[in-house]
Write a protein that holds these residues in place. Structure first.
Motif: not given
Length: 660
Positions: A445-451, A507-512, A551-554, A563-565
């Motif tokens: 799940f990619l995006g800024n906070p509060g989305t 399981l939701f890992v925030d700011e992974a 960007n940080d998740m990339e 991870l990516r696979s």
């Protein structure tokens, strides 16, 4: 007609040519109308096969023979089975499938799935206008206990006689006839009827339901059930038989622990007996000749009728008097001329009869003891609702409805719908024994906070649970602080406990990305390694969502080649537009029962956003609303007296007080 004798190889010194067949060879050679007879002593292949039958044949055994594998009937096949025991040792597999207008008539058959881990598929699967009849069927209890071990019939006919079933019976748009049968299932509903199903149960005993998770023993929605001389057991609960969505139940000479009816009709005949309680709610109706209610203690009143429902009976007989036995809302039609307390023998669990074979009345005129309440007296209504708090929840918005109602996020909505469509289709193909493409649920799940990432994750969980893709409707939120410890060796154990707590759900890992941001010696790497191993070991029993800035998740994905696979699903949460943020803010205030001028609020939000935008989207809006509410509270508190309108109105002055 040809008879194929299946048995051990009978060739010998004086007999050069074999006269018996292997089962699979006989099955391939047989034509319509042929018989396959399995001789005593024949050993089936040790391969767990799925034997496909698309012809009309009879299969029987001299003595009950055990076969490893399953049967698939299709293409209008007509098959008779007799004296067989079929078992498998696999998760996600059926033992008998009957499809495409096929017919199965089976007697003296036993079915067992001995898998101990994974996920159950229906042990018997029937669809496509097929007809199935069992006589003397035995289904052994499963070992997985996930609530999905069942006979499943869709748009078909199912008959079961003289049988013992340790599984659920689940029917959709079907006709079901059960007689002289015992059903036990305690991992979910024992019987689940949906979508115009018509079911007749005669001399059937049903024991089951899962009270801890609010699963009634018998659940009927938009369908008809006829119980004749039958028993429904789920003690210390208020909805052993649960009716909703226009269901209709006719109960004749039967005994049921408890009944709850929502927007449904209920007709009881010939002194049918209720052990604990009857709830009639939401425009439902109950009619009865003579109704016996034992009133054994489940913490509820014996009869509770509300929400413009109706209740009519010639008389009601109670085994015990309590205060009160009956609660009625004042908008209800309650037409019962006589309410009695009858003499009851607790030792034998029977009502005493006099010399004329009539009930012995201990007390009459209990109509005067009925407690009536009105919707205008809120404290009484709230207390009555609290008394019924363990009733199954009524219809709520589906996960997809909740998703559609979210403001903005059009790209994410489309991505989620496509993801769910593919996931559910794969599940249905698996259930029908069709090949499926390999798919994992793990997502980014990619995006800024509060989305809305956490909210959408919760909705995805609801939908996947509703569709039967995941076992539990739960979402565990976690972050680096919950996973990473301060010493070598502790992080793996800490991470594993969090992962295990989410099994069956999400399981939701925030700011992974913070797991990979501490350098080569950081313990976050240990957490990532443990997550990767867990994902591989439990790929079908957990969905892990990794959330954070794009960007940080990339960069996070680049830290470990695995991870990516393993996380193929990506959802892009775009920032809200200014107009969408206005909608979010107004909706939030309305939900909290505040009134505000929409145009004044929009003007304030746009002004402040242009001067102080931290790209936190929904969080920024919540913070703005909190500031407004504080200003309103200070203003109202400074007045000597105030009305209800003062408490809910936000003035333009309150808005101006937070203007930048």
């Amino acid at each position: 007609m040809t008879v194929f004798v299946v048995g051990p190889d009978d060739r010998g010194f004086f007999k050069k040519q074999r006269t018996t067949w292997e089962f699979e060879d006989a099955l391939n050679q047989a034509s319509d109308g042929d018989d396959i007879l399995i001789k005593q002593g024949y050993q089936f292949s040790t391969d767990d096969k799925n034997y496909v039958i698309d012809k009309s044949i009879n299969i029987s055994s001299e003595v009950k023979t055990t076969m490893l594998g399953g049967l698939l009937l299709k293409n209008s096949a007509h098959v008779r089975l007799n004296n067989l025991s079929l078992w498998r040792n696999k998760e996600k597999t059926n033992i008998i499938q009957v499809r495409e207008n096929s017919v199965l008539i089976a007697s003296n058959v036993a079915l067992t799935n001995r898998a101990t881990t994974g996920k159950n598929y229906p042990i018997i699967y029937i669809d496509g206008g097929s007809n199935v009849k069992f006589d003397n069927l035995y289904i052994e209890k499963d070992q997985i206990s996930d609530g999905a071990y069942r006979i499943y019939a869709e748009k078909s006919n199912l008959e079961v006689y003289n049988s013992n079933l340790n599984c659920k019976v689940n029917a959709i748009e079907s006709i079901v006839n059960l007689q002289n049968t015992f059903i036990t299932y305690n991992d979910s509903n024992a019987i689940n009827l949906k979508s115009k199903t018509q079911a007749t149960l005669k001399n059937v005993t049903i024991v089951g339901g899962l009270t801890e998770k609010n699963y009634p023993c018998v659940w009927v929605g938009d369908s008809t059930i006829n119980l004749i001389a039958s028993i429904v057991r789920q003690s210390n609960y208020s909805a052993a038989l649960y009716l909703q969505k226009g269901a209709y139940a006719e109960i004749d000479s039967s005994r049921i622990d408890s009944i709850a009816a929502y927007n449904s009709e209920l007709n009881l005949q010939n002194e049918s007996r209720i052990s604990e309680s009857v709830f009639v709610k939401n425009h439902s109706s109950l009619t009865a000749d003579n109704l016996l209610i034992d009133g054994k203690n489940n913490g509820k009143v014996n009869i509770y009728v509300t929400q413009e429902s109706s209740f009519e009976a010639d008389w009601i007989g109670l085994a015990f008097e309590s205060s009160p036995n009956i609660k009625i809302e004042d908008n209800v039609t309650f037409n019962v001329p006589d309410v009695y307390v009858l003499k009851f023998d607790s030792t034998n669990d029977e009502y005493d009869l006099n010399e004329n074979n009539q009930y012995t009345i201990v007390k009459d005129n209990l109509q005067n003891d009925i407690e009536y309440f009105t919707t205008q007296k809120k404290e009484q209504v709230h207390k009555a609702e609290k008394d019924q708090k363990d009733l199954p929840k009524g219809p709520q918005k589906s996960g997809m409805q909740q998703l559609d109602e979210m403001i903005g996020l059009e790209t994410v909505k489309q991505q989620v719908k496509e993801f769910i469509a593919v996931t559910v289709l794969n599940k249905k193909r698996e259930e029908k024994g069709l090949n499926t493409s390999s798919q994992t649920l793990h997502s980014l799940f990619l995006g800024n906070p509060g989305t809305g990432k956490t909210t959408v994750a919760r909705i995805v969980g609801h939908v996947l649970y509703e569709k039967g893709v995941i076992a539990e409707d739960k979402l565990i939120e976690t972050s680096r602080a919950d996973l990473v410890a301060g010493y070598v060796g502790q992080t793996a154990e800490k991470t594993r406990k969090v992962l295990e707590s989410a099994l069956g759900g999400i399981l939701f890992v925030d700011e992974a990305y913070t797991l990979a941001g501490g350098g080569q010696n950081d313990f976050g790497k240990e957490a990532i390694d443990e997550i990767l191993k867990f994902m591989e070991d439990h790929r079908s029993n957990i969905m892990i969502i990794f959330a954070g800035y794009t960007n940080d998740m990339e960069k996070f994905l680049e830290t470990n080649p695995g991870l990516r696979s393993r996380i193929p699903n990506k959802f892009d949460f775009e920032d809200y537009t200014v107009d969408e943020m206005v909608q979010i803010g107004l909706f939030s205030l309305k939900k909290q029962q505040y009134h505000v001028n929409p145009s004044s609020y929009a003007d304030l939000l746009k002004n402040n956003l242009s001067k102080d935008n931290d790209n936190s989207n929904g969080r920024w809006v919540r913070n703005l609303n909190d500031k407004i509410i504080k200003k309103q509270a200070v203003r109202v508190a400074m007045t000597d007296s105030y009305s209800e309108e003062d408490l809910i109105n936000i003035t333009d002055a309150d808005l101006d007080a937070v203007r930048l």
